[in-house]
Design an enzyme around this catalytic site. Sequence first.
Site, short mmCIF file in Angstrom:
data_model
loop_
_atom_site.label_atom_id
_atom_site.label_comp_id
_atom_site.label_asym_id
_atom_site.label_seq_id
_atom_site.Cartn_x
_atom_site.Cartn_y
_atom_site.Cartn_z
N GLY A 175 8.36 49.33 -3.75
CA GLY A 175 8.56 49.04 -5.16
C GLY A 175 7.49 48.19 -5.80
O GLY A 175 7.70 47.62 -6.87
N CYS A 176 6.32 48.10 -5.16
CA CYS A 176 5.26 47.29 -5.75
C CYS A 176 4.11 48.18 -6.21
O CYS A 176 3.81 49.17 -5.56
CB CYS A 176 4.69 46.30 -4.72
SG CYS A 176 5.94 45.25 -3.98
N THR A 177 3.45 47.81 -7.29
CA THR A 177 2.31 48.60 -7.72
C THR A 177 1.10 48.34 -6.84
O THR A 177 0.21 49.16 -6.73
CB THR A 177 1.93 48.29 -9.18
OG1 THR A 177 1.81 46.89 -9.33
CG2 THR A 177 3.00 48.79 -10.14
#
Lengths: 470, 262
Positions: free
Chosen positions: B134-136
């Site tokens: 869920g991290c860019t």
Amino acid sequence: MEGVALKFPPLKLFNPNFPTSPATTVTFSSSSSSSSCSASLPVSATAGKEADSALGTLSLGHLTRPDFPILHQEVNGSKLVYLDNAATSQKPHQVLKALQSYYAGYNSNVHRGIHYLSAKATDQYELARKKVADFINAEESQEIVFTRNATEAINLVAYSWGISNLKPGDEVLLTVAEHHSAIVPWQLVAQRTGAVLRFVDLDENEVPEVEKLRESISRKTKLVVVHHVSNVLASFLPIKHIARWVHDVGGKILVDACQSVPHIVVDVQELDADFLVASSHKMCGPTGIGFLYAKSDILSAMPPFLGGGEMISDVFLDHSTYADPPSRFEAGTPAIGEAIGLGAAIDYLQGIGMQKIHDYETELANYLYESLSTIPNVRIYGPRPSEKVKRAALCSFNVEDVHPTDLATLLDQQHGVAIRSGHHCAQPLHRYLGVNASARASLHFYNTKDDVDDFINALSETVSFLNSFK
Amino acid sequence: MISSFNQPHLRFPSLTHEKNTNHLRPNRNRFIPRIRIPPNSSLECNCRRENRFSDPGQQGNIKRPDLSVRYATAECPTSAISEPGLVGDRLRVLVSEFGSLTEPLDRVRRLLDYAGRLPPFDESSRVESNRVAGCTTQVWLEVELDEEGNARFRADSDSEITKGFISCLVWLLDGAAPEEVAAVEAEDLEVMNVGFNGRTPSRVKTWHNVLAAMQKRALALSNKKKRKMKKKPLIVPPILPLIVAAEALAGNLPNSQVVDHI
């Protein structure tokens, strides 16, 4: 009620090389029966920076900027420099006014009502459909289906045409550079139908390998799904040729025109596209509306996608009969105001002229590419622009040893420059290029070379700042 | 099996360095442990806790005094048991430090400085199973429990700003009891925020996801250990912010239903 195309007369500067002249205001308005448009444009010495200043004209960017209220603000203490147009475009006040007029003046449900407001809303809604049809040179309005956006339009084709036409072993041909919205619906449908997805790689210029695509088209190819302009590589695909190749084997072509319709002339007759999709919000229109173009004989044979009111003819308890297209594919109350807003956006774009927009953005594209190339250790994805190879006015790039998210964060925080970082809904493409993410600056006709200069200066400072910690 | 935890933990290098940010921070060498500080005080314990991740021969160099707050030095018990309230103390230090940096660019500078101090992360640990979803940016996280049941963290990222956040989070939570790790809320650390002004959890707020992952994994390990011991009740992890679902849906669709006219 007729829609009227708005014309902008050319604006001439009296003396572009007079830096100390006070700002003069030039006002012009078009005379039209149903709406008026006027723009007051300050004339300033910055026109001297523009390549066409020798002719004494302001750039298209300077001419149109005043029409976009959102561009005139500060973010985090700096002037906003909006360079994320491939994600979404900004809206001129003409579009905002159209939305306001609809909701304040004649908001009413369409197609069903008999009363005055409903008749007016229906007229304007159907006029918007006609404007879209004319904009892309469709044969008739009934070939335009309004959807929520291009993604929904592709899903419509996938679930309606795809499910009923694809058999086990049939092939759907795509490229690795496609947007997720052009890939995922076909993955879902392929799982259900047993069709096979095949992806064409890039060539050494970082453009999909067109010859390989041609060779991959066979009797098994039922559909080719390709972008017209890539949202990462900025490259153009020869849709006309690809369409001919796929038609020769009895297949169809779906064109993702999200990055082309807002920026260049798109003529579905010339391209001979079977399906074409675009989103309003990328072409100066509101969010929540997009469209599918499909040839009428194809559309007539397609079963419904979403079921409900509006798309039916007669409803019984155990079965229903369905309306003709486009209604067959527009279940429920549509985004009426938004469709009318899209119509107003098309009027605005037609008023400038898509060829003029294209020419200006080609100039901007080259300027952006050349300026960005001066940043040390920068890697721009996609082809180099040349006489033969045109690029769209966007650059996805990376700077060595600097994460694009760090760049974007600091550009926003310290310089008010809005770019995008991530995979731009193209994870397969990034995986192919061997990177996790990239930064992307994307322009539209209301950007100027000054915006590019501001961006490059800010980028240079940001890269130096980040490198100072290494 | 995380083999890297058996190696001496590479401490944060001395603050005295050649870079331009010297003037922002005092020389670390002033803070040598001498006196015991009372528990729950607002003062920082500067001792390096001895455990298999530390090198007992080296001077402690836990962060991070703020110029505006003077710290008494302290002596930590060498038994390496997490002191209750240690996370709370460290949280106050962090909040105080970042809160005193009113200019966003100064917060970025501080984060980038801390990024440089994150211990090197094994290349072999940069694997999918260690990724924080869920991290860019890409974030890798390793979590283990030490002999006392405290959580030990190692992390890395390909983004320098994210590394800065991670560096702070690791300092905050490394060696703490899983329950204390779980008690930290993202709102407690709002002062560290850089750039993003929105309140909605999103992939862009990477460090929220990292904190949540640290909490989730620490508790999972703790619960697993307790299940083995069969002594204490399980602890329910906190509700996690928006996280990308790991599994794609299979292509199965629900069976169509025929509704009879009644």
